[in-house]
Design a protein around this motif. Structure first.
Motif, short mmCIF file in Angstrom:
data_model
loop_
_atom_site.label_atom_id
_atom_site.label_comp_id
_atom_site.label_asym_id
_atom_site.label_seq_id
_atom_site.Cartn_x
_atom_site.Cartn_y
_atom_site.Cartn_z
N ALA A 162 23.08 26.72 14.93
CA ALA A 162 23.49 26.19 13.62
C ALA A 162 23.86 27.33 12.68
N SER A 163 23.94 28.53 13.21
CA SER A 163 24.44 29.68 12.44
C SER A 163 25.13 30.60 13.44
N THR A 164 25.89 31.54 12.94
CA THR A 164 26.53 32.50 13.85
C THR A 164 25.44 33.38 14.45
N ARG A 165 25.59 33.65 15.74
CA ARG A 165 24.59 34.52 16.38
C ARG A 165 24.73 35.93 15.84
N TYR A 166 23.61 36.55 15.53
CA TYR A 166 23.61 37.89 14.98
C TYR A 166 22.88 38.81 15.95
N ARG A 167 23.49 39.96 16.27
CA ARG A 167 22.92 40.83 17.29
C ARG A 167 22.78 42.25 16.77
N ILE A 168 21.67 42.86 17.08
CA ILE A 168 21.47 44.28 16.77
C ILE A 168 21.02 44.96 18.06
N ASP A 169 21.53 46.17 18.32
CA ASP A 169 21.10 46.88 19.53
C ASP A 169 19.59 47.05 19.53
N THR A 170 18.99 46.89 20.69
CA THR A 170 17.56 47.15 20.81
C THR A 170 17.33 48.64 20.59
N PRO A 171 16.40 49.00 19.69
CA PRO A 171 16.19 50.43 19.43
C PRO A 171 15.63 51.14 20.66
N ARG A 172 15.90 52.43 20.74
CA ARG A 172 15.34 53.24 21.83
C ARG A 172 14.59 54.42 21.24
N PRO A 173 13.37 54.69 21.64
CA PRO A 173 12.59 53.86 22.53
C PRO A 173 12.22 52.54 21.86
N ALA A 174 12.04 51.49 22.68
CA ALA A 174 11.79 50.15 22.15
C ALA A 174 10.30 49.93 21.90
N THR A 175 9.79 50.76 20.98
CA THR A 175 8.35 50.68 20.68
C THR A 175 8.08 49.47 19.79
N PRO A 176 6.83 49.03 19.70
CA PRO A 176 6.51 47.89 18.84
C PRO A 176 6.98 48.10 17.40
N ALA A 177 6.76 49.28 16.83
CA ALA A 177 7.14 49.50 15.43
C ALA A 177 8.65 49.42 15.26
N ARG A 210 12.80 42.36 11.44
CA ARG A 210 12.83 42.05 10.01
C ARG A 210 14.28 41.97 9.52
N ASP A 211 15.13 42.86 10.01
CA ASP A 211 16.55 42.83 9.62
C ASP A 211 17.21 41.53 10.08
N LEU A 212 16.88 41.08 11.29
CA LEU A 212 17.48 39.85 11.81
C LEU A 212 17.09 38.66 10.93
N VAL A 213 15.84 38.62 10.54
CA VAL A 213 15.34 37.52 9.71
C VAL A 213 15.97 37.58 8.32
N ASP A 214 16.03 38.80 7.76
CA ASP A 214 16.60 38.97 6.41
C ASP A 214 18.07 38.59 6.39
N HIS A 215 18.78 38.93 7.47
CA HIS A 215 20.21 38.65 7.54
C HIS A 215 20.47 37.15 7.34
N GLU A 216 19.59 36.34 7.88
CA GLU A 216 19.79 34.90 7.79
C GLU A 216 19.02 34.29 6.61
N ASN A 217 18.27 35.12 5.88
CA ASN A 217 17.39 34.63 4.80
C ASN A 217 16.47 33.53 5.31
N TRP A 218 15.98 33.67 6.52
CA TRP A 218 15.11 32.64 7.10
C TRP A 218 13.69 32.82 6.55
#
Ligand code: BGC
Length: 252
Positions: A30-45, A52-60
């Protein structure tokens, strides 16, 4: 005015993190898919920051569902076959909830893809034992009985011919070993026959990136059990993730 049931799904993969709002009645984005590269190294932090950026982008601002390529029990990561070892024993529900301020439900990525297929795709209306298998970097599995998920089955790690099955029959193995589709299909057939003998499912659904190219390899596979290609494509993880979070009722 109608009420729509909306959810928000995030699919955390080895190369990309993808998110979208999902219409939970239709299984559509119901929205455009938004993608960000997985950071490397893909640590929890690092992953939490991108999330957080993905959520903010959609104001969810409501609950999130997150598909993750590992065992996840009550939010706690229980394996690290294809992810950074620092994830082991991390409570991802708590980590992501504190990064976003939102309620979070985690689900294994293959379980999420299976939920999407069972609700809206190749497994829709199917009863009995259905086995979703995803072929990508690893092999993921989602086991369903009458549409109900038995989570975290991890059948990619079955030992087959003396090694971990996914090392031999995943899509990554096809690339690394430079196999033709036919050669790779022979490995997948061997694997499916093994799973068939152990679980006797009524249906296999085969997903992952290779499901788009199923006309190249699926016809080489000869087994007794019905095998269908997944149909939810790239969105399976996002839709399945959104299905595990409580829906938001929104006026449309
Ligand atoms: C992991 C599973 C995951 C699968 C597909 C495997 O290596 O152990 O948890 O579902 O890869 O990503």
């Amino acid at each position: 005015m109608n009420k729509a049931q909306l959810g928000f799904g995030i699919d955390i993969g080895g190369t990309g993190m993808k998110a979208a709002v999902v219409d939970l009645d239709k299984g559509d984005l119901a929205s455009t898919r938004y993608r960000i590269d997985t950071p490397r190294p893909a640590t929890p932090a690092a992953i939490a920051e991108v999330l957080r950026d993905l959520v903010d982008h959609e104001n969810w601002t409501r609950a999130l569902g997150i598909a993750f390529p590992a065992v996840v029990r009550a939010g706690v990561v229980g394996s690290a076959a294809n992810i950074d070892d620092s994830w082991l024993d991390i409570n991802a529900n708590e980590l992501f909830a504190s990064a976003t301020g939102l309620e979070v439900r985690m689900v294994n990525d293959a379980d999420a893809a299976g939920l999407a297929e069972m609700n809206f795709g190749a497994g829709r209306g199917r009863t009995g034992v259905v086995m979703m298998l995803t072929f990508g970097t690893g092999i993921g599995s989602g086991l369903f009985m009458d549409g109900v998920l038995v989570p975290n089955t991890e059948l990619g790690h079955l030992e087959l011919d003396g090694s971990d099955a996914e090392l031999h029959a995943s899509a990554r193995a096809r690339r690394l070993d430079d196999l033709s589709w036919k050669q790779w299909a022979a490995r997948v057939e061997r694997y499916l026959k093994h799973v068939e003998r152990l679980f006797s499912p009524e249906l296999f659904i085969v997903g992952g990136g290779v499901s788009k190219r199923h006309d190249e390899w699926l016809h080489h596979i000869k087994i007794d059990t019905e095998v269908l290609p997944a149909v939810m494509g790239n969105n399976a993880g996002i839709v399945g993730a959104a299905l595990v979070a409580p829906a938001a009722q929104v006026d449309v």
